[in-house]
Design a protein around this motif. Structure first.
Motif, PDB file in Angstrom:
ATOM      1  N   ASN A  36      22.820  19.088  29.202  1.00 30.14           N
ATOM      2  CA  ASN A  36      21.399  19.023  29.586  1.00 30.14           C
ATOM      3  C   ASN A  36      20.801  20.323  30.117  1.00 30.14           C
ATOM      4  O   ASN A  36      19.869  20.292  30.912  1.00 30.14           O
ATOM      5  N   CYS A  37      21.323  21.460  29.682  1.00 32.33           N
ATOM      6  CA  CYS A  37      20.704  22.736  30.017  1.00 32.33           C
ATOM      7  C   CYS A  37      19.753  23.095  28.882  1.00 32.33           C
ATOM      8  O   CYS A  37      20.161  23.119  27.726  1.00 32.33           O
ATOM      9  N   LYS A  38      18.512  23.342  29.233  1.00 31.20           N
ATOM     10  CA  LYS A  38      17.509  23.663  28.216  1.00 31.20           C
ATOM     11  C   LYS A  38      16.941  25.064  28.380  1.00 31.20           C
ATOM     12  O   LYS A  38      16.431  25.651  27.441  1.00 31.20           O
ATOM     13  N   THR A  39      17.005  25.586  29.602  1.00 33.34           N
ATOM     14  CA  THR A  39      16.405  26.883  29.892  1.00 33.34           C
ATOM     15  C   THR A  39      17.378  27.778  30.656  1.00 33.34           C
ATOM     16  O   THR A  39      18.409  27.313  31.157  1.00 33.34           O
ATOM     17  N   LEU A  40      17.019  29.050  30.763  1.00 29.70           N
ATOM     18  CA  LEU A  40      17.815  29.982  31.543  1.00 29.70           C
ATOM     19  C   LEU A  40      17.889  29.530  32.999  1.00 29.70           C
ATOM     20  O   LEU A  40      18.917  29.669  33.652  1.00 29.70           O
ATOM     21  N   GLU A  41      16.823  28.957  33.498  1.00 27.67           N
ATOM     22  CA  GLU A  41      16.812  28.458  34.874  1.00 27.67           C
ATOM     23  C   GLU A  41      17.875  27.371  35.061  1.00 27.67           C
ATOM     24  O   GLU A  41      18.583  27.357  36.073  1.00 27.67           O
ATOM     25  N   ASP A  42      17.999  26.460  34.092  1.00 26.72           N
ATOM     26  CA  ASP A  42      19.021  25.415  34.170  1.00 26.72           C
ATOM     27  C   ASP A  42      20.422  26.022  34.244  1.00 26.72           C
ATOM     28  O   ASP A  42      21.265  25.562  35.016  1.00 26.72           O
ATOM     29  N   VAL A  43      20.657  27.052  33.459  1.00 28.27           N
ATOM     30  CA  VAL A  43      21.960  27.710  33.440  1.00 28.27           C
ATOM     31  C   VAL A  43      22.206  28.419  34.769  1.00 28.27           C
ATOM     32  O   VAL A  43      23.295  28.335  35.339  1.00 28.27           O
ATOM     33  N   ALA A  44      21.189  29.093  35.287  1.00 28.48           N
ATOM     34  CA  ALA A  44      21.328  29.834  36.535  1.00 28.48           C
ATOM     35  C   ALA A  44      21.613  28.916  37.715  1.00 28.48           C
ATOM     36  O   ALA A  44      22.245  29.330  38.690  1.00 28.48           O
ATOM     37  N   LYS A  45      21.181  27.672  37.630  1.00 31.64           N
ATOM     38  CA  LYS A  45      21.420  26.711  38.715  1.00 31.64           C
ATOM     39  C   LYS A  45      22.871  26.237  38.772  1.00 31.64           C
ATOM     40  O   LYS A  45      23.312  25.720  39.785  1.00 31.64           O
ATOM     41  N   LEU A  46      23.588  26.409  37.670  1.00 31.80           N
ATOM     42  CA  LEU A  46      24.989  26.005  37.654  1.00 31.80           C
ATOM     43  C   LEU A  46      25.808  26.971  38.496  1.00 31.80           C
ATOM     44  O   LEU A  46      25.582  28.168  38.483  1.00 31.80           O
ATOM     45  N   ASN A  47      26.760  26.447  39.227  1.00 32.57           N
ATOM     46  CA  ASN A  47      27.695  27.332  39.914  1.00 32.57           C
ATOM     47  C   ASN A  47      29.083  27.105  39.332  1.00 32.57           C
ATOM     48  O   ASN A  47      29.290  26.171  38.568  1.00 32.57           O
ATOM     49  N   THR A  48      30.021  27.941  39.675  1.00 33.46           N
ATOM     50  CA  THR A  48      31.331  27.854  39.035  1.00 33.46           C
ATOM     51  C   THR A  48      32.023  26.524  39.321  1.00 33.46           C
ATOM     52  O   THR A  48      32.741  26.014  38.466  1.00 33.46           O
ATOM     53  N   THR A  49      31.789  25.931  40.458  1.00 33.64           N
ATOM     54  CA  THR A  49      32.386  24.634  40.757  1.00 33.64           C
ATOM     55  C   THR A  49      31.778  23.549  39.883  1.00 33.64           C
ATOM     56  O   THR A  49      32.485  22.721  39.318  1.00 33.64           O
ATOM     57  N   THR A  50      30.465  23.575  39.742  1.00 37.13           N
ATOM     58  CA  THR A  50      29.768  22.579  38.929  1.00 37.13           C
ATOM     59  C   THR A  50      30.132  22.721  37.464  1.00 37.13           C
ATOM     60  O   THR A  50      30.488  21.739  36.811  1.00 37.13           O
ATOM     61  N   ILE A  51      30.048  23.918  36.951  1.00 34.55           N
ATOM     62  CA  ILE A  51      30.284  24.132  35.517  1.00 34.55           C
ATOM     63  C   ILE A  51      31.738  23.843  35.156  1.00 34.55           C
ATOM     64  O   ILE A  51      32.037  23.341  34.075  1.00 34.55           O
ATOM     65  N   ASP A  52      32.637  24.129  36.070  1.00 36.05           N
ATOM     66  CA  ASP A  52      34.063  23.905  35.855  1.00 36.05           C
ATOM     67  C   ASP A  52      34.383  22.424  35.637  1.00 36.05           C
ATOM     68  O   ASP A  52      35.329  22.087  34.937  1.00 36.05           O
ATOM     69  N   SER A  53      33.580  21.553  36.206  1.00 31.44           N
ATOM     70  CA  SER A  53      33.845  20.116  36.109  1.00 31.44           C
ATOM     71  C   SER A  53      33.142  19.446  34.928  1.00 31.44           C
ATOM     72  O   SER A  53      33.350  18.267  34.679  1.00 31.44           O
ATOM     73  N   LEU A  54      32.327  20.178  34.193  1.00 37.04           N
ATOM     74  CA  LEU A  54      31.604  19.603  33.056  1.00 37.04           C
ATOM     75  C   LEU A  54      32.522  19.454  31.848  1.00 37.04           C
ATOM     76  O   LEU A  54      33.393  20.294  31.613  1.00 37.04           O
ATOM     77  N   PRO A  55      32.327  18.374  31.079  1.00 37.28           N
ATOM     78  CA  PRO A  55      33.167  18.183  29.896  1.00 37.28           C
ATOM     79  C   PRO A  55      32.975  19.293  28.862  1.00 37.28           C
ATOM     80  O   PRO A  55      31.859  19.717  28.606  1.00 37.28           O
ATOM     81  N   GLY A  56      34.083  19.786  28.338  1.00 35.94           N
ATOM     82  CA  GLY A  56      34.025  20.834  27.318  1.00 35.94           C
ATOM     83  C   GLY A  56      34.055  22.243  27.876  1.00 35.94           C
ATOM     84  O   GLY A  56      33.910  23.207  27.141  1.00 35.94           O
ATOM     85  N   PHE A  57      34.242  22.372  29.185  1.00 38.27           N
ATOM     86  CA  PHE A  57      34.225  23.696  29.818  1.00 38.27           C
ATOM     87  C   PHE A  57      35.363  24.574  29.319  1.00 38.27           C
ATOM     88  O   PHE A  57      36.483  24.131  29.109  1.00 38.27           O
ATOM     89  N   ASN A  58      35.059  25.850  29.131  1.00 39.91           N
ATOM     90  CA  ASN A  58      36.030  26.868  28.740  1.00 39.91           C
ATOM     91  C   ASN A  58      35.838  28.032  29.712  1.00 39.91           C
ATOM     92  O   ASN A  58      34.715  28.474  29.932  1.00 39.91           O
ATOM     93  N   LYS A  59      36.905  28.532  30.292  1.00 41.13           N
ATOM     94  CA  LYS A  59      36.801  29.616  31.290  1.00 41.13           C
ATOM     95  C   LYS A  59      36.064  30.848  30.763  1.00 41.13           C
ATOM     96  O   LYS A  59      35.437  31.571  31.520  1.00 41.13           O
TER      97      LYS A  59
END
Length: 73
Positions: A36-59
């Motif tokens: 559900n990221c649609k914009t650069l702002e959505d991506v910037a709001k993610l932090n490493t803890t949040t993004i790490d727990s999302l399905p499909g994450f790759n380091k």
């Protein structure tokens, strides 16, 4: 000194920059869209803890995200 209107550079806010405008790998693009990221702002709001727990994450995504965030004018 005044700039001519046609020379003024339009600066977009992060909420106006869609993922489609950014250069990234297809895998990262699909990962962000599916989370559900649609914009650069959505991506910037993610932090490493949040993004790490999302399905499909790759380091490798962290480096790629940092790259386009830091190089976007």
């Amino acid at each position: 000194m005044e700039f001519k209107p046609e020379l003024k550079r339009k600066i977009k806010s992060p909420s106006d920059i869609s993922l489609d405008e950014l250069e990234m790998s297809t895998r990262l693009y699909q990962f962000l869209k599916s989370n559900n990221c649609k914009t650069l702002e959505d991506v910037a709001k993610l932090n490493t803890t949040t993004i790490d727990s999302l399905p499909g994450f790759n380091k490798k995504f962290i480096d790629e995200i940092n790259s386009f965030i830091n190089t976007k004018d």
